[in-house]
Design a protein around this motif. Structure first.
Motif, PDB file in Angstrom:
ATOM      1  N   VAL A 359       0.739  -1.086   0.029  1.00 56.38           N
ATOM      2  CA  VAL A 359      -0.015  -0.223  -0.037  1.00 56.38           C
ATOM      3  C   VAL A 359       0.902   1.505   0.130  1.00 56.38           C
ATOM      4  CG1 VAL A 359      -1.938   1.223   1.075  1.00 56.38           C
ATOM      5  CG2 VAL A 359      -1.788  -1.285   1.322  1.00 56.38           C
ATOM      6  N   VAL A 370      -6.195  -4.721  -0.504  1.00 55.80           N
ATOM      7  CA  VAL A 370      -7.339  -4.605   0.287  1.00 55.80           C
ATOM      8  C   VAL A 370      -7.665  -6.131   0.878  1.00 55.80           C
ATOM      9  CG1 VAL A 370      -9.758  -4.225   0.457  1.00 55.80           C
ATOM     10  CG2 VAL A 370      -8.082  -2.500  -0.586  1.00 55.80           C
ATOM     11  N   ARG A 371      -7.724  -6.915  -0.108  1.00 54.51           N
ATOM     12  CA  ARG A 371      -7.953  -8.302   0.286  1.00 54.51           C
ATOM     13  C   ARG A 371      -7.030  -8.884   1.355  1.00 54.51           C
ATOM     14  NH1 ARG A 371      -6.403 -13.228  -0.153  1.00 54.51           N
ATOM     15  NH2 ARG A 371      -4.539 -12.978  -1.286  1.00 54.51           N
ATOM     16  N   GLU A 374      -7.675  -7.045   4.775  1.00 59.17           N
ATOM     17  CA  GLU A 374      -8.911  -7.453   5.409  1.00 59.17           C
ATOM     18  C   GLU A 374      -9.102  -8.922   5.715  1.00 59.17           C
ATOM     19  OE1 GLU A 374     -11.966  -6.565   2.444  1.00 59.17           O
ATOM     20  OE2 GLU A 374     -12.008  -4.099   3.101  1.00 59.17           O
ATOM     21  N   HIS A 394      -8.242  -0.122   8.660  1.00 60.03           N
ATOM     22  CA  HIS A 394      -8.748   1.370   7.884  1.00 60.03           C
ATOM     23  C   HIS A 394      -7.467   2.074   7.547  1.00 60.03           C
ATOM     24  CE1 HIS A 394     -10.398   4.931   6.741  1.00 60.03           C
ATOM     25  NE2 HIS A 394     -11.334   4.473   6.080  1.00 60.03           N
ATOM     26  N   LEU A 397      -4.426   1.083   5.550  1.00 60.44           N
ATOM     27  CA  LEU A 397      -5.039   1.041   4.081  1.00 60.44           C
ATOM     28  C   LEU A 397      -5.158   2.508   3.611  1.00 60.44           C
ATOM     29  CD1 LEU A 397      -7.673  -1.732   3.691  1.00 60.44           C
ATOM     30  CD2 LEU A 397      -5.252  -1.770   2.774  1.00 60.44           C
ATOM     31  N   TYR A 398      -5.695   3.378   4.501  1.00 55.92           N
ATOM     32  CA  TYR A 398      -6.093   4.856   3.734  1.00 55.92           C
ATOM     33  C   TYR A 398      -5.582   5.835   4.943  1.00 55.92           C
ATOM     34  CZ  TYR A 398      -9.556   1.557   1.896  1.00 55.92           C
ATOM     35  OH  TYR A 398      -9.959   0.482   1.126  1.00 55.92           O
TER      36      TYR A 398
END
Length: 738
Positions: A359, A370-371, A374, A394, A397-398
């Motif tokens: 990422v 993401v997979r 998660e 979260h 990732l972001y």
């Protein structure tokens, strides 16, 4: 992008990896180039060549990026080596450099410790001021010598104007804090090694300063390719490779460990990996899945360890997180910007199934990233507050750039230390599967699965069977693979040996596998290996928690195992070797002729029964190998392996890396494939099972159109050929189209 398209000329057809040492430098290697040319080697693949700690046997502890290592012969020695006519692939270390003792040996770090944020090198290192330096033992005593603080062999610069202060005030006034050696450092490091400090090559000035000599040697035509050490440690591996590509167009391979169905990110501008995924696929090709249940049963009964490898792996990762990575977890939690997430961070790191999800801050994460995150969050959420886990997932990732990057940079060390250097020393029903990037509970692949693996391989990626970092050499693994075909016989042998000599149930079963597979091995080598294995397992002792009583017991066990059971172990190994020779030659043919650029680790053109480093970095007897090359009719295992390697390497020079790969049906006990109309490889597999069924019987292979000559026997073949005929002299065939 292949090198041919970049105007650099054809890429190397194969490489030969050499571990340079102060005793074996450029001059000594230059004397071997005639032998390597006769062997068919396409290029030389060198361990790190920049200036490292004096006496270093591996070179990954770089101290000065501005110089080629003097102990090897310096830049002039490297130029003379290049003048021998081989393409040279150089191993580079962008992730870290060393914290030497004395510390003045690293000029950039010395400046940072002295001047702090005002140092011209402050951007070099990923650290926090005042930076914690874990060096102190009990009752530390210091001396001040001018502008230098001394502690045993360590020395540290004093901040200007502080040398006259009382000692307590002097220590507080520095840009660093000296802390106990067991505490985490105040800088990003390589895995858990506090003597290797992470550098920030994402900074353009740092990149250019640390790569200038290498890039100049590329421009000069001395270096023709690069192997990048541990890219997963970098803040932005893809960005690093793009920056490297902006400066040079030579082939680049990355030491990226992929697991299971994971593949190298498609947007990385490089030729491929250094080949661990190929190594693991090939090893499994020669393992019989029918032996799995019995081997796991024997392992669990003898060790008391769970049959569930996933549970063992999880506990191992949690163990190293608590043991080694408190500092990394604290910095990551701080970067998340929310208190109370410690347990969620730990569980997320423990649940990550791969070394990194890739990422990049400021970019939407890929669907695969993401997979992965998660999936880890779902597992972690079963072990701690799922709401906290969801917030961590979260954020990584972001969230803030530092949180995203630090999570990525922490996953790799936790995987490496938790799995490679802990779980693989705790769970070992069949130790040939316990390799870097390996999954020891995934016992085997069928020929069909192997063909499918090859079908999606990048043609320019590297392949290997042994490296300086493998847990055991390829021929040790060839022997161990036989146990999958003889699980009951093996269980009886271990029962007999353990009835005479025993020590630690959690370790003994690995000891017997290692003693047999590395035989003949002297007591010192065996003891050194088993001490390392015990320390890596961390069940009774570790590198930071020694136990003199336990270690004395282990040494006594090793001595007795060799003295009392050595004759029986030798006899058992002799039986295993009837089949292990077949595995050894078979896996070599497959590796050298499958898609990819094959690498041979030094000395492995003949048999090598080495265990994990430093055992696998011992000097190679090249006089023996030269003499063997002069005797092509030698029918020993060594002789046959050398003939096989030579035949494969020579035929590799006559077809391109992107030559099509065509599977050939060969039944259960063989693997066969063609490389266009240039070469056909055939190898026997599961030889003990083959013997039990009475041989190949009516099994055949259908060769591609044309006439084919076996480079090992000289015989010519065409059309459909019985395997019993094709493999009557050698258990493998290397066929060249005519």
């Amino acid at each position: 992008m292949p090198a041919e398209e970049r105007g650099k000329g054809p890429i190397v057809t194969s490489t030969y990896r050499v571990q340079l040492t102060p005793e074996f430098g450029f001059g000594e290697l230059s004397e071997l180039t005639g032998y390597l040319r006769r062997l068919g080697v396409g290029g030389l693949y060198l361990s790190p060549t920049l200036q490292a700690v004096a006496g270093s046997q591996h070179g990954y502890d770089v101290t000065d990026h501005s110089r080629v290592r003097a102990e090897f012969g310096g830049v002039d020695g490297l130029r003379k080596l290049a003048g021998q006519g081989f393409r040279i692939v150089a191993d580079i270390v962008p992730n870290h450099m060393t914290v030497p003792v004395p510390e003045s040996g690293n000029a950039q770090l010395w400046s940072v410790l002295r001047l702090g944020p005002e140092s011209p090198y402050a951007a070099w290192f990923d650290l926090t001021f005042p930076v914690a330096l874990p060096v102190l033992g009990e009752n530390p005593e210091f001396t001040v010598d001018g502008d230098v603080l001394r502690y045993w062999d360590h020395e540290f610069p004093l901040r200007p104007g502080t040398s006259a202060l009382p000692l307590d005030e002097l220590l507080e006034a520095q840009h660093y804090r000296l802390v106990p050696w067991t505490e985490p450092p105040g800088y990003r490091r390589f895995f858990d090694v506090s003597s290797l400090i992470g550098i920030r090559v994402e900074d353009n000035e740092v990149f250019e300063a640390t790569h200038r000599v290498t890039l100049d040697l590329i421009d000069e035509g001395v270096i023709d390719g690069l192997r990048v050490d541990h890219p997963d440690g970098l803040a932005d591996p893809r960005g690093y490779l793009r920056r490297l590509r902006a400066f040079t167009d030579v082939p680049v391979w990355v030491e990226k460990i992929v697991i299971g169905h994971e593949r190298l990110p498609a947007d990385w501008p490089c030729e491929g990996t250094t080949g661990y995924e190929a190594l693991n696929a090939i090893t499994r090709l020669f393992v019989d899945p029918a032996g799995a249940d019995k081997l796991i049963q024997t392992f669990t009964q003898r060790t008391g360890v769970s049959a569930d490898y996933g549970a063992v792996r999880y506990e191992a990762k949690k163990h190293v997180l608590s043991l080694f990575f408190k500092g990394e977890v604290d910095r990551l939690e701080s970067a998340l910007g929310e208190p109370g997430l410690h347990d969620a961070v730990v569980e997320m790191l423990a649940a990550m199934p791969v070394y990194r999800a890739y990422v990049n801050p400021g970019e939407p994460p890929s669907a695969e990233a993401v997979r992965i995150v998660e999936t880890a969050a779902a597992e972690a959420g079963r072990r701690t507050d799922p709401g906290a886990v969801a917030r961590v997932a979260h954020q990584v990732l972001y969230g803030p750039a530092e949180a995203v990057t630090r999570f990525q940079q922490t996953c790799g060390p936790v995987m490496a230390k938790g799995v490679e250097d802990t779980a693989l020393y705790r769970w070992f029903p069949l130790a040939c599967l316990n390799e870097v990037g390996g999954e020891p509970d995934h016992f085997a692949v069928t020929p069909e699965e192997f063909h499918a693996f090859c079908a999606v391989m990048t043609p320019t990626t590297m392949t290997t069977l042994s490296t300086h970092d493998t847990k055991r050499s390829e021929d040790v693994r060839a022997r161990l693979a036989v146990l999958s075909e003889l699980p009951d016989v093996w269980a009886d042998a271990v029962e007999s040996w353990s009835g005479q000599v025993r020590f630690d149930p959690a370790l003994d079963y690995l000891a017997w596998q290692s003693l047999m597979a590395a035989w003949p091995i002297d007591v010192d080598r065996f003891t050194n290996y088993l001490l390392k294995a015990a320390r890596e397992a961390k069940t009774s002792i570790s590198w930071i928690k020694p136990d003199p009583v336990y270690e004395a017991g282990l040494r006594d066990f090793c001595r007795k195992a060799v003295e009392v059971c050595g004759f029986s172990v030798a006899s058992f190994t002799a039986v295993v070797d009837r089949y292990a020779r077949v595995n050894s030659l078979g896996q070599k043919v497959v590796q050298l002729l499958m898609p990819g650029i094959p690498d041979i680790y030094q000395g492995n053109e003949t048999t090598d029964f080495s265990l994990v480093d430093p055992d696998n970095r011992r000097p190679v007897d090249y006089a023996f190998r030269r003499a063997l090359l002069d005797n092509p009719d030698d029918d020993t295992w060594d002789g046959q392996k050398l003939q096989t390697v030579t035949a494969c390497l020579r035929v590799r020079t006559r077809f391109s890396a992107d030559e099509p790969y065509f599977p050939i049906e060969a039944g259960r006990n063989a693997i066969a494939f063609a490389r266009g109309d240039k070469a056909v490889a055939v190898a026997t597999r599961l030889p003990a099972a083959l013997e039990r069924r009475g041989g190949f019987g009516g099994d055949t292979v259908m060769l591609p159109p044309g006439r084919w000559r076996c480079l090992l026997t000289g015989a010519e073949h065409t059309g459909r050929v019985p395997l019993a005929h094709l493999l009557s002299r050698f258990p493998v065939a290397v066929l060249e189209g005519s």
